[in-house]
Design a protein around this motif. Structure first.
Motif, PDB file in Angstrom:
ATOM      1  N   UNK A  72      22.753 -78.914  30.020  1.00  0.00           N
ATOM      2  CA  UNK A  72      22.349 -78.510  31.369  1.00  0.00           C
ATOM      3  C   UNK A  72      20.926 -79.006  31.618  1.00  0.00           C
ATOM      4  N   UNK A  73      20.732 -79.698  32.741  1.00  0.00           N
ATOM      5  CA  UNK A  73      19.402 -80.101  33.181  1.00  0.00           C
ATOM      6  C   UNK A  73      18.942 -79.060  34.199  1.00  0.00           C
ATOM      7  N   UNK A  74      17.733 -78.544  34.007  1.00  0.00           N
ATOM      8  CA  UNK A  74      17.213 -77.547  34.933  1.00  0.00           C
ATOM      9  C   UNK A  74      15.978 -78.077  35.655  1.00  0.00           C
ATOM     10  N   UNK A  75      15.850 -77.697  36.913  1.00  0.00           N
ATOM     11  CA  UNK A  75      14.667 -77.992  37.717  1.00  0.00           C
ATOM     12  C   UNK A  75      13.987 -76.648  37.931  1.00  0.00           C
ATOM     13  N   UNK A  76      12.771 -76.510  37.384  1.00  0.00           N
ATOM     14  CA  UNK A  76      12.089 -75.217  37.323  1.00  0.00           C
ATOM     15  C   UNK A  76      10.757 -75.227  38.057  1.00  0.00           C
ATOM     16  N   UNK A  77      10.282 -74.021  38.335  1.00  0.00           N
ATOM     17  CA  UNK A  77       8.897 -73.857  38.757  1.00  0.00           C
ATOM     18  C   UNK A  77       8.007 -74.295  37.599  1.00  0.00           C
ATOM     19  N   UNK A  78       6.755 -74.625  37.867  1.00  0.00           N
ATOM     20  CA  UNK A  78       5.855 -74.955  36.755  1.00  0.00           C
ATOM     21  C   UNK A  78       5.572 -73.702  35.932  1.00  0.00           C
ATOM     22  N   UNK A  79       5.123 -73.873  34.697  1.00  0.00           N
ATOM     23  CA  UNK A  79       4.811 -72.715  33.862  1.00  0.00           C
ATOM     24  C   UNK A  79       3.775 -71.808  34.525  1.00  0.00           C
ATOM     25  N   UNK A  80       3.924 -70.507  34.256  1.00  0.00           N
ATOM     26  CA  UNK A  80       2.965 -69.541  34.774  1.00  0.00           C
ATOM     27  C   UNK A  80       3.340 -68.929  36.110  1.00  0.00           C
ATOM     28  N   UNK A  81       4.413 -69.392  36.733  1.00  0.00           N
ATOM     29  CA  UNK A  81       4.833 -68.833  38.010  1.00  0.00           C
ATOM     30  C   UNK A  81       5.661 -67.563  37.765  1.00  0.00           C
ATOM     31  N   UNK A  82       5.601 -66.596  38.688  1.00  0.00           N
ATOM     32  CA  UNK A  82       6.421 -65.390  38.511  1.00  0.00           C
ATOM     33  C   UNK A  82       7.906 -65.751  38.584  1.00  0.00           C
ATOM     34  N   UNK A  83       8.708 -65.053  37.804  1.00  0.00           N
ATOM     35  CA  UNK A  83      10.146 -65.309  37.760  1.00  0.00           C
ATOM     36  C   UNK A  83      10.845 -64.507  38.850  1.00  0.00           C
ATOM     37  N   UNK A  84      11.796 -65.144  39.530  1.00  0.00           N
ATOM     38  CA  UNK A  84      12.591 -64.428  40.520  1.00  0.00           C
ATOM     39  C   UNK A  84      13.483 -63.436  39.791  1.00  0.00           C
ATOM     40  N   UNK A  85      13.673 -62.270  40.377  1.00  0.00           N
ATOM     41  CA  UNK A  85      14.408 -61.208  39.696  1.00  0.00           C
ATOM     42  C   UNK A  85      15.741 -60.904  40.371  1.00  0.00           C
ATOM     43  N   UNK A  86      16.448 -61.946  40.817  1.00  0.00           N
ATOM     44  CA  UNK A  86      17.782 -61.739  41.382  1.00  0.00           C
ATOM     45  C   UNK A  86      18.797 -61.791  40.239  1.00  0.00           C
ATOM     46  N   UNK A  87      19.975 -61.232  40.445  1.00  0.00           N
ATOM     47  CA  UNK A  87      20.991 -61.309  39.383  1.00  0.00           C
ATOM     48  C   UNK A  87      21.317 -62.754  38.991  1.00  0.00           C
ATOM     49  N   UNK A  88      21.365 -63.662  39.969  1.00  0.00           N
ATOM     50  CA  UNK A  88      21.666 -65.065  39.679  1.00  0.00           C
ATOM     51  C   UNK A  88      20.594 -65.682  38.787  1.00  0.00           C
ATOM     52  N   UNK A  89      19.324 -65.453  39.101  1.00  0.00           N
ATOM     53  CA  UNK A  89      18.239 -66.040  38.318  1.00  0.00           C
ATOM     54  C   UNK A  89      18.181 -65.432  36.915  1.00  0.00           C
ATOM     55  N   UNK A  90      18.416 -64.128  36.822  1.00  0.00           N
ATOM     56  CA  UNK A  90      18.419 -63.486  35.501  1.00  0.00           C
ATOM     57  C   UNK A  90      19.528 -64.037  34.618  1.00  0.00           C
ATOM     58  N   UNK A  91      20.719 -64.220  35.179  1.00  0.00           N
ATOM     59  CA  UNK A  91      21.837 -64.701  34.354  1.00  0.00           C
ATOM     60  C   UNK A  91      21.605 -66.143  33.910  1.00  0.00           C
ATOM     61  N   UNK A  92      20.992 -66.965  34.748  1.00  0.00           N
ATOM     62  CA  UNK A  92      20.688 -68.342  34.346  1.00  0.00           C
ATOM     63  C   UNK A  92      19.774 -68.332  33.119  1.00  0.00           C
ATOM     64  N   UNK A  93      18.700 -67.548  33.186  1.00  0.00           N
ATOM     65  CA  UNK A  93      17.759 -67.485  32.064  1.00  0.00           C
ATOM     66  C   UNK A  93      18.412 -66.914  30.810  1.00  0.00           C
ATOM     67  N   UNK A  94      19.229 -65.876  30.976  1.00  0.00           N
ATOM     68  CA  UNK A  94      19.883 -65.241  29.826  1.00  0.00           C
ATOM     69  C   UNK A  94      20.832 -66.202  29.114  1.00  0.00           C
ATOM     70  N   UNK A  95      21.678 -66.890  29.870  1.00  0.00           N
ATOM     71  CA  UNK A  95      22.651 -67.801  29.257  1.00  0.00           C
ATOM     72  C   UNK A  95      21.931 -68.951  28.565  1.00  0.00           C
ATOM     73  N   UNK A  96      20.902 -69.495  29.188  1.00  0.00           N
ATOM     74  CA  UNK A  96      20.149 -70.573  28.540  1.00  0.00           C
ATOM     75  C   UNK A  96      19.516 -70.090  27.234  1.00  0.00           C
ATOM     76  N   UNK A  97      18.939 -68.891  27.240  1.00  0.00           N
ATOM     77  CA  UNK A  97      18.280 -68.369  26.041  1.00  0.00           C
ATOM     78  C   UNK A  97      19.279 -68.046  24.930  1.00  0.00           C
ATOM     79  N   UNK A  98      20.448 -67.542  25.286  1.00  0.00           N
ATOM     80  CA  UNK A  98      21.429 -67.102  24.293  1.00  0.00           C
ATOM     81  C   UNK A  98      22.313 -68.222  23.757  1.00  0.00           C
ATOM     82  N   UNK A  99      22.605 -69.232  24.565  1.00  0.00           N
ATOM     83  CA  UNK A  99      23.628 -70.214  24.197  1.00  0.00           C
ATOM     84  C   UNK A  99      23.156 -71.659  24.124  1.00  0.00           C
TER      85      UNK A  99
END
Length: 193
Positions: free
Chosen positions: A143-170
């Motif tokens: 998966x290629x991701x296009x992200x905010x630069x480091x240090x930006x606050x993370x969006x806290x929607x269910x969609x954004x949380x699941x993207x981060x969780x799956x990337x971190x876990x798998x």
């Protein structure tokens, strides 16, 4: 007041300069009719006003005035991705590079998008619900991701949380490319970088 403390992102209100020029011209015209101001002086004042704003206006049109560079992000995605890879935008508003350079995303699968911007009548499209994004992400090897630069606050929607969780876990982080205002990251499953 915006010249002292910016109320808007300058490049989004450049079109207003035409209106400003018309207002200044109308005022100078009215002034020249009521006060005995020679037309040459009024014309000189108009030229001086334009000359005073010109450096500022030209600076707004340079790449250095941008907080992000969507045109540089798209080639970085093309460099890291290969046909069949998934692509995610973290957060969803980072979808600008695909809108400005769709050819650089050809062959990549958008894993979170339910409806594109134009058919949905939105600026960035509509994303799937979080469980469907998770399911789609789990079908990808890379998966290629296009992200905010480091240090930006993370969006806290269910969609954004699941993207981060799956990337971190798998997935594992394989490669990173930083461009002005964005970070492009390639993730892969074990042995797929």
């Amino acid at each position: 007041m915006s010249y002292l403390h910016p109320l808007y992102v300058d490049r989004y209100v450049l079109y207003a300069y035409v209106g400003l020029a018309l207002l200044i011209g109308a005022r100078l015209d009215a002034l020249s009719r009521t006060v005995a101001v020679p037309r040459a002086l009024a014309g000189g004042l108009a030229v001086a006003a334009v000359a005073a704003l010109l450096p500022y206006s030209l600076q707004l049109r340079t790449p250095q005035s941008r907080l992000d560079d969507t045109l540089a992000a798209a080639p970085a995605v093309r460099e890291l991705g290969r046909p069949g890879d998934g692509v995610l935008f973290l957060p969803a508003r980072r979808r600008e590079p695909i809108m400005s350079s769709p050819e650089d995303f050809r062959g990549l699968r958008e894993l979170a998008l339910a409806r594109h911007a134009i058919p949905s009548g939105t600026l960035h499209g509509i994303e799937l619900p979080a469980p469907r994004i998770r399911a789609r992400m789990l079908t990808a090897g890379r998966i290629v991701t296009v992200n905010d630069p480091p240090g930006q606050p993370l969006d806290d929607t269910p969609q954004e949380r699941v993207k981060r969780e799956v990337l971190a876990e798998h997935f594992h982080r394989c490669a990173v490319r930083d461009v002005t205002g964005m970070r492009i990251v390639l993730y892969g499953r074990a042995g797929r970088c």
